[in-house]
Scaffold this active site. Structure first.
Site, PDB file in Angstrom:
ATOM      1  CE  LYS A   1      -4.256   0.942   5.049  1.00  0.00           C
ATOM      2  NZ  LYS A   1      -3.643  -0.347   5.313  1.00  0.00           N
TER       3      LYS A   1
ATOM      4  CG  ASP B   1     -11.125   3.392   6.979  1.00  0.00           C
ATOM      5  OD1 ASP B   1     -10.127   3.923   6.469  1.00  0.00           O
ATOM      6  OD2 ASP B   1     -11.092   2.291   7.567  1.00  0.00           O
TER       7      ASP B   1
ATOM      8  CB  SER C   1      -8.453  -2.160   1.243  1.00  0.00           C
ATOM      9  OG  SER C   1      -9.233  -3.031   2.019  1.00  0.00           O
TER      10      SER C   1
ATOM     11  CG  HIS D   1      -6.854   1.475   0.969  1.00  0.00           C
ATOM     12  ND1 HIS D   1      -5.691   0.781   0.774  1.00  0.00           N
ATOM     13  CD2 HIS D   1      -7.485   0.861   2.005  1.00  0.00           C
ATOM     14  CE1 HIS D   1      -5.625  -0.224   1.629  1.00  0.00           C
ATOM     15  NE2 HIS D   1      -6.710  -0.198   2.394  1.00  0.00           N
TER      16      HIS D   1
ATOM     17  CG  HIS E   1     -10.138  -2.737   7.543  1.00  0.00           C
ATOM     18  ND1 HIS E   1      -9.505  -2.739   8.756  1.00  0.00           N
ATOM     19  CD2 HIS E   1      -9.302  -3.361   6.680  1.00  0.00           C
ATOM     20  CE1 HIS E   1      -8.321  -3.317   8.624  1.00  0.00           C
ATOM     21  NE2 HIS E   1      -8.177  -3.694   7.376  1.00  0.00           N
TER      22      HIS E   1
ATOM     23  CG  ASN F   1      -1.813  -1.192   1.278  1.00  0.00           C
ATOM     24  OD1 ASN F   1      -2.380  -1.576   0.256  1.00  0.00           O
ATOM     25  ND2 ASN F   1      -1.952  -1.802   2.444  1.00  0.00           N
TER      26      ASN F   1
ATOM     27  CD  GLU G   1     -12.910   0.192   3.969  1.00  0.00           C
ATOM     28  OE1 GLU G   1     -12.215   0.126   2.936  1.00  0.00           O
ATOM     29  OE2 GLU G   1     -13.091  -0.777   4.726  1.00  0.00           O
TER      30      GLU G   1
HETATM   31  C1  LIG Z   1      -9.767   0.349   5.140  1.00  0.00           C
HETATM   32  C2  LIG Z   1      -8.763   0.170   6.224  1.00  0.00           C
HETATM   33  N1  LIG Z   1      -8.986   0.758   7.416  1.00  0.00           N
HETATM   34  C3  LIG Z   1      -8.124   0.629   8.432  1.00  0.00           C
HETATM   35  C4  LIG Z   1      -6.976  -0.120   8.296  1.00  0.00           C
HETATM   36  C5  LIG Z   1      -6.054  -0.261   9.462  1.00  0.00           C
HETATM   37  O1  LIG Z   1      -5.007   0.654   9.351  1.00  0.00           O
HETATM   38  P1  LIG Z   1      -3.574   0.318   9.960  1.00  0.00           P
HETATM   39  O2  LIG Z   1      -2.883  -0.552   8.970  1.00  0.00           O
HETATM   40  O3  LIG Z   1      -2.942   1.648  10.146  1.00  0.00           O
HETATM   41  O4  LIG Z   1      -3.807  -0.386  11.260  1.00  0.00           O
HETATM   42  C6  LIG Z   1      -6.684  -0.725   7.071  1.00  0.00           C
HETATM   43  C7  LIG Z   1      -5.446  -1.510   6.921  1.00  0.00           C
HETATM   44  O5  LIG Z   1      -5.333  -2.449   6.195  1.00  0.00           O
HETATM   45  C8  LIG Z   1      -7.601  -0.581   6.010  1.00  0.00           C
HETATM   46  O6  LIG Z   1      -7.393  -1.170   4.818  1.00  0.00           O
END
Ligand SMILES: Cc1ncc(COP(=O)(O)O)c(C=O)c1O
Length: 372
Positions: free
Chosen positions: A227, A194, A169, A197, A119, A32, A165
């Site tokens: 990311k 969120d 992702s 990405h 997520h 990422n 989101e």
């Molecule tokens: C959509 C989404 N939110 C939150 C997270 C979590 O973030 P972090 O990797 O900083 O714990 C991720 C990580 O893969 C994600 O893809």
């Protein structure tokens, strides 16, 4: 002693779902690190300069004890100014931030309406929440509106929260943001957005797809730093009352050692790169468009983003094709349930500035061979 665990692992293996850690190798179509900042000399120099001015490697404790460092506060001030939010709170990871947000903000009697593909970190927050949660079909703004309307019709008057989101992702597709904002306005709901990405990749100065919503009382925007920003941690960009509430009630924030102040210094530099080097975003957009031209005819889904899934359905087929690509020198990962819904195993091709058009052309050739 470990019989139960051993059996569980064997059962996973029998279903072709056993996971194992593998070394990083091959051309990067899996990370990422969208803007290739993880190895950027500017971030390295920012950490070096911070060390030279005496910034400690570790924070030494929770932010509420002795762990609060001027580097954290400097980052939060800069991040809020960059995002246009009233405040920002730096949290050790996006995972911890989502758990804190979902578990802490919605109260008993409230309703959380969430996209079915949010997520795992949001799901884990939901498990700790005292509010009622309803999942709605993916990217279905009408589904959000219907869930809110039914709940109100049943006589509930408490707060509604919409959790989603902006760029998913594993699917690479975008939320219907304008429609979701309209739902929030209609039902006086708060949006938990969120941007993991989209941060760094979209929006003015890389503020993400939710660029423009910061500063509103009904928007809480999570921007992760591991990311496109190339470091780690997460910034909760939110009204002051939300920041104060998380500092007082957010257990993942309170009961955890504050992130390294050196990391805070690196994230600050990453935000500056987002402002100073717009060409990175432009190059990534060109690469993503090029990838669509090459990979969609081979079965990839057109998403208009830096994430292109190749939906295969069958777990073993997805892992077999991923493995063939890995042997050919391409780091492409197969993604299986439970990370994605049953029957939707896929390759997740992510585009970063760690690769260029030549790598992409070679990947297209290899994918064509592997899919045959
Ligand atoms: C959509 C989404 N939110 C939150 C997270 C979590 O973030 P972090 O990797 O900083 O714990 C991720 C990580 O893969 C994600 O893809």
């Amino acid at each position: 002693m470990w019989h139960v665990h051993d059996e569980d692992l064997k059962a996973l293996a029998a279903r072709g779902r056993l996971r194992a850690l593998a070394p990083r190798q091959g051309r990067d179509f899996a990370s990422n690190d969208y803007l290739a900042l993880a190895r950027s000399p500017r971030l390295r120099d920012a950490i070096g300069a911070a060390l030279a001015r005496g910034v400690p490697a570790g924070s030494g404790g929770s932010r509420l004890l002795r762990g609060n460092d001027p580097e954290h506060e400097a980052l939060e001030a800069e991040a809020a100014a960059w995002a246009g939010s009233e405040t920002a709170l730096f949290v050790s990871s996006g995972y911890a931030a989502n758990v804190a947000l979902l578990a802490t903000l919605p109260q008993t009697g409230d309703l959380i309406v969430h996209d079915e593909l949010i997520h795992a970190s949001m799901h884990d927050g939901l498990r700790l929440s005292r509010a009622t949660a309803i999942a709605v079909p993916h990217n279905d703004a009408d589904g959000f509106a219907d869930a809110c309307a039914q709940w109100r019709k049943a006589g509930h008057t408490a707060r509604i929260w919409l959790a989603f989101e902006t760029l998913y992702s594993m699917d690479g597709d975008r939320a219907p943001l304008a429609d979701l904002v309209a739902v929030a306005e209609r039902f006086d709901a708060v949006m938990l957005i969120d941007e993991a990405h989209a941060t760094g990749v979209f929006g003015r100065s890389g503020r993400g797809l939710a660029d423009g919503l910061d500063g509103r009382a009904d928007a809480i925007v999570l921007r992760t730093c591991g990311k496109a920003l190339g470091v780690e941690g997460a910034l909760v960009c939110a009204p002051l009352v939300v920041r104060d509430f998380l500092v007082n009630r957010g257990r993942p924030f309170i009961f955890s050692t504050a992130p390294s102040p050196l990391i805070a210094a690196a994230v600050r530099e990453a935000l500056r790169i987002c402002v100073d080097e717009p060409e990175r975003r432009a190059r990534l957009a060109v690469l993503a468009a090029h990838a669509e031209r090459l990979l969609v005819p081979l079965g990839a889904t057109a998403t208009g983003t830096q994430i292109l899934p190749v939906l295969l359905g069958d777990d073993r087929r997805a892992m077999r094709i991923a493995s063939a690509l890995q042997h050919a020198g391409f780091d492409v990962r197969g993604i299986r349930p439970p990370t994605v819904p049953q029957g939707t195993a896929r390759l997740r091709i992510s585009l970063t500035l760690n690769t260029g058009p030549d790598d992409l052309a070679a990947l297209a050739d290899a994918l064509e061979g592997a899919m045959a």
